[in-house]
Motif scaffolding. Structure first.
Motif, PDB file in Angstrom:
ATOM      1  N   GLU A  22       8.267  -6.653  -9.746  1.00 30.87           N
ATOM      2  CA  GLU A  22       8.812  -5.514 -10.484  1.00 30.87           C
ATOM      3  C   GLU A  22      10.331  -5.445 -10.376  1.00 30.87           C
ATOM      4  O   GLU A  22      11.026  -5.158 -11.364  1.00 30.87           O
ATOM      5  CB  GLU A  22       8.184  -4.221  -9.959  1.00 30.87           C
ATOM      6  CG  GLU A  22       8.690  -2.960 -10.620  1.00 30.87           C
ATOM      7  CD  GLU A  22       8.006  -1.710 -10.088  1.00 30.87           C
ATOM      8  OE1 GLU A  22       8.347  -0.611 -10.563  1.00 30.87           O
ATOM      9  OE2 GLU A  22       7.139  -1.832  -9.194  1.00 30.87           O
ATOM     10  N   GLU A 288      -1.577  -4.155  -6.710  1.00 26.14           N
ATOM     11  CA  GLU A 288      -2.100  -3.263  -5.672  1.00 26.14           C
ATOM     12  C   GLU A 288      -1.561  -1.851  -5.823  1.00 26.14           C
ATOM     13  O   GLU A 288      -2.262  -0.875  -5.552  1.00 26.14           O
ATOM     14  CB  GLU A 288      -1.729  -3.816  -4.291  1.00 26.14           C
ATOM     15  CG  GLU A 288      -2.326  -3.040  -3.138  1.00 26.14           C
ATOM     16  CD  GLU A 288      -2.025  -3.668  -1.792  1.00 26.14           C
ATOM     17  OE1 GLU A 288      -2.320  -3.028  -0.767  1.00 26.14           O
ATOM     18  OE2 GLU A 288      -1.486  -4.792  -1.763  1.00 26.14           O
ATOM     19  N   HIS A 289      -0.314  -1.753  -6.280  1.00 23.35           N
ATOM     20  CA  HIS A 289       0.327  -0.452  -6.402  1.00 23.35           C
ATOM     21  C   HIS A 289       0.801  -0.234  -7.842  1.00 23.35           C
ATOM     22  O   HIS A 289       0.990  -1.188  -8.593  1.00 23.35           O
ATOM     23  CB  HIS A 289       1.522  -0.356  -5.449  1.00 23.35           C
ATOM     24  CG  HIS A 289       1.171  -0.607  -4.021  1.00 23.35           C
ATOM     25  ND1 HIS A 289       0.420   0.282  -3.274  1.00 23.35           N
ATOM     26  CD2 HIS A 289       1.451  -1.653  -3.198  1.00 23.35           C
ATOM     27  CE1 HIS A 289       0.254  -0.202  -2.054  1.00 23.35           C
ATOM     28  NE2 HIS A 289       0.871  -1.376  -1.985  1.00 23.35           N
ATOM     29  N   PRO A 290       1.037   1.033  -8.238  1.00 21.68           N
ATOM     30  CA  PRO A 290       1.582   1.295  -9.570  1.00 21.68           C
ATOM     31  C   PRO A 290       2.928   0.619  -9.758  1.00 21.68           C
ATOM     32  O   PRO A 290       3.693   0.445  -8.805  1.00 21.68           O
ATOM     33  CB  PRO A 290       1.731   2.824  -9.596  1.00 21.68           C
ATOM     34  CG  PRO A 290       0.787   3.325  -8.553  1.00 21.68           C
ATOM     35  CD  PRO A 290       0.770   2.277  -7.489  1.00 21.68           C
ATOM     36  N   GLU A 325      -8.262   1.680 -13.810  1.00 18.85           N
ATOM     37  CA  GLU A 325      -7.348   1.302 -12.720  1.00 18.85           C
ATOM     38  C   GLU A 325      -6.020   0.794 -13.277  1.00 18.85           C
ATOM     39  O   GLU A 325      -4.949   1.135 -12.770  1.00 18.85           O
ATOM     40  CB  GLU A 325      -7.983   0.235 -11.835  1.00 18.85           C
ATOM     41  CG  GLU A 325      -7.073  -0.165 -10.670  1.00 18.85           C
ATOM     42  CD  GLU A 325      -7.687  -1.153  -9.707  1.00 18.85           C
ATOM     43  OE1 GLU A 325      -6.970  -1.578  -8.777  1.00 18.85           O
ATOM     44  OE2 GLU A 325      -8.877  -1.508  -9.869  1.00 18.85           O
ATOM     45  N   LYS A 329      -2.189   2.750 -12.971  1.00 27.09           N
ATOM     46  CA  LYS A 329      -1.085   2.087 -12.284  1.00 27.09           C
ATOM     47  C   LYS A 329       0.048   1.735 -13.242  1.00 27.09           C
ATOM     48  O   LYS A 329       0.976   1.022 -12.883  1.00 27.09           O
ATOM     49  CB  LYS A 329      -1.599   0.831 -11.566  1.00 27.09           C
ATOM     50  CG  LYS A 329      -2.540   1.157 -10.401  1.00 27.09           C
ATOM     51  CD  LYS A 329      -3.057  -0.106  -9.724  1.00 27.09           C
ATOM     52  CE  LYS A 329      -3.938   0.237  -8.519  1.00 27.09           C
ATOM     53  NZ  LYS A 329      -4.453  -0.986  -7.852  1.00 27.09           N
ATOM     54  N   ALA A 374       0.926  10.803 -10.046  1.00 23.16           N
ATOM     55  CA  ALA A 374       0.445  10.845  -8.665  1.00 23.16           C
ATOM     56  C   ALA A 374      -0.786  11.754  -8.600  1.00 23.16           C
ATOM     57  O   ALA A 374      -0.841  12.772  -9.306  1.00 23.16           O
ATOM     58  CB  ALA A 374       1.547  11.349  -7.746  1.00 23.16           C
ATOM     59  N   TYR A 376      -2.271   8.697  -8.594  1.00 19.19           N
ATOM     60  CA  TYR A 376      -2.523   7.391  -9.199  1.00 19.19           C
ATOM     61  C   TYR A 376      -3.980   6.950  -9.095  1.00 19.19           C
ATOM     62  O   TYR A 376      -4.791   7.336  -9.921  1.00 19.19           O
ATOM     63  CB  TYR A 376      -1.584   6.325  -8.615  1.00 19.19           C
ATOM     64  CG  TYR A 376      -0.148   6.763  -8.538  1.00 19.19           C
ATOM     65  CD1 TYR A 376       0.590   7.026  -9.695  1.00 19.19           C
ATOM     66  CD2 TYR A 376       0.485   6.951  -7.307  1.00 19.19           C
ATOM     67  CE1 TYR A 376       1.914   7.451  -9.638  1.00 19.19           C
ATOM     68  CE2 TYR A 376       1.805   7.376  -7.236  1.00 19.19           C
ATOM     69  CZ  TYR A 376       2.506   7.626  -8.397  1.00 19.19           C
ATOM     70  OH  TYR A 376       3.808   8.065  -8.334  1.00 19.19           O
ATOM     71  N   ASN A 378      -7.314   5.776  -6.252  1.00 16.20           N
ATOM     72  CA  ASN A 378      -7.812   5.537  -4.893  1.00 16.20           C
ATOM     73  C   ASN A 378      -9.202   4.936  -4.861  1.00 16.20           C
ATOM     74  O   ASN A 378      -9.842   4.878  -3.814  1.00 16.20           O
ATOM     75  CB  ASN A 378      -7.774   6.839  -4.073  1.00 16.20           C
ATOM     76  CG  ASN A 378      -8.791   7.865  -4.550  1.00 16.20           C
ATOM     77  OD1 ASN A 378      -9.627   7.583  -5.415  1.00 16.20           O
ATOM     78  ND2 ASN A 378      -8.737   9.067  -3.993  1.00 16.20           N
TER      79      ASN A 378
END
Length: 459
Positions: A22, A288-290, A325, A329, A374, A376, A378
């Protein structure tokens, strides 16, 4: 990642590309490109299609031609062990490719029904077979050696692009920067001899005149697509090893020419970074993360990008959970469907597309045009937002996991004034607690069988 002593730092293993970080994304300067990237982020769902003569064999597209990748790409290929004979037989697949049941309008109708907003189509994969009426090579679907060249839909790209546009879908032209059929790239009698790899058979620094021929050939093909095939929204460039170090195809030059006639053109020069990788393209994976930059995960509906006999397709639950998902993200999902060699789509793929479309018809408000919110994702809950409205997806991995309790607690701490459930015309009772939003579910949801996901509107 296996590396050979003379290879570059390749961003691909077993046909699957890594993706750019990113922090390496370069924000375009042009206001129109920034506007088009916001358009792209609104779309959320693209239909990717890998299709070519290789579909006749039901094997992975192109990669079996690379001797360096033989250990994984030739699995299931049992007609020839000698590498040179294998290549000859593979390249001759154009002589039997005859998808007489190809119906572009049926594909476009299915895409629209499935909720897809844009098409990513392989105009040319690494094997060099062109799915449009190129004038740069005879190795094309309209070439005299291909029996399909007399069909009314012979110029496959033209008919697909026109038909999908007529349904309101955007067009992304997938184009491989490598071309293993071109004698300007894999040149006989050069240093690598019979041992073919992903890159050219010679050193472009040592043979600049030959490399320049390949650059000219590549530019000619790209400009054909940009000038003869209507509006193109995205130029989707694969073969991430081309463009690095000595394999400079002077992309900036051809993109500038393309944008003279298509100024809105987004380019996805995947894994390269820099000003022409306008969005990032994870493959067969979800970050794995946004990510706050534009991105798109290309993920197969089955196990293979190309058509595979007896392939196992993902369930509607898996597809929808993947989409949820991805969007939670901040990305788009490019869902790949490999057409059959006869020109039809596999029946099971059609069924999945329709199931996806039915779910999106009810819940698309929480998908299209949204941005990250947020907390996001889980695994059980995911969130998106649109202006002042937030959406919460409650994902059920199985019917057994379906909550039969009258109350569900949503992990969301912002103050709200109303909770609704998409698809049900009644305001839900809720209370805000230290754990989040405690929402009372209507009886119809408690009795529902095998739910995939419920979507709450929080305003």
């Amino acid at each position: 990642m296996k590396m050979t002593k003379d290879s570059q730092e390749l961003a691909v293993e077993q046909g699957v590309h890594n993706y750019s970080a990113e922090e390496n994304w370069v924000k375009p300067d042009e206001p129109l490109l920034l506007e088009r990237l916001e358009w792209f982020r609104d779309q959320k769902l693209g239909l990717m299609m890998h299709w070519g003569p290789y579909s006749q064999l039901g094997v992975v597209e192109s990669w079996a031609l690379s001797d360096e990748d033989a250990d994984w790409s030739r699995e299931g290929i049992d007609w020839e062990e000698d590498g040179e004979e294998l290549k000859r037989q593979y390249f001759n697949l154009n002589k039997t490719f005859n998808p007489v049941r190809f119906q572009p309008d049926v594909w476009a109708d299915l895409a629209a029904e499935g909720g897809f907003k844009y098409l990513i189509f392989t105009t040319k994969h690494h094997d060099g077979f062109s799915m449009w009426d190129t004038h740069a090579t005879d190795y094309r679907v309209t070439g005299a050696e291909c029996p399909f060249h007399t069909h009314k839909y012979a110029d496959i790209c033209k008919h697909l692009f026109d038909t999908f546009r007529s349904k309101g879908l955007g067009i992304a032209a997938y184009f491989s920067k490598a071309d293993w059929h071109s004698s300007y790239y894999w040149t006989p009698g050069m240093a690598r001899g019979r041992q073919a790899w992903r890159g050219p058979s010679y050193d472009p620094i040592e043979y600049p005149w030959l490399w320049n021929k390949f650059v000219q050939f590549t530019h000619e093909q790209i400009m054909e697509l940009m000038t003869r095939y209507g509006r193109i929204d995205v130029l989707w460039l694969d073969a991430g090893w081309v463009g690095k170090r000595e394999q400079d195809i002077q992309l900036g030059e051809v993109v500038a020419k393309a944008r003279e006639c298509q100024p809105w053109l987004i380019t996805a020069d995947r894994t390269i970074g820099g000003p022409y990788e306008n969005y990032v393209t994870p493959e067969q994976t979800i970050p794995e993360h946004p990510m706050s930059v534009p991105w798109e995960s290309c993920i197969t509906l089955g196990t293979s990008f190309s058509f595979k006999f007896g392939d196992k397709y993902k369930s509607a639950r898996q597809i929808i959970h993947t989409l949820i998902e991805v969007i939670s993200k901040g990305g788009n999902l490019a869902l790949n469907v490999g057409p059959q060699p006869d020109g039809r789509l596999p029946e099971e793929a059609i069924a999945r597309m329709k199931e996806l479309g039915a779910w999106l018809k009810v819940n698309g408000e929480a998908v299209y045009g949204t941005r990250i919110c947020a907390p996001y994702f889980n695994g059980d809950f995911a969130f998106t937002q649109k202006e002042e409205t937030a959406y919460c997806f409650r994902l059920y991995k199985s019917d057994e996991e379906h909550c039969r309790n009258e109350w569900v607690t949503i992990p969301y701490s912002e103050t709200i004034n109303r909770v609704d459930l998409l698809g049900i015309e009644e305001e839900l009772v809720y209370r805000q607690t230290d754990e989040g939003l405690s929402v009372k579910l209507p009886q119809s949801l408690l009795d529902e069988k095998e739910p995939i996901a419920h979507v709450f509107r929080l305003t």
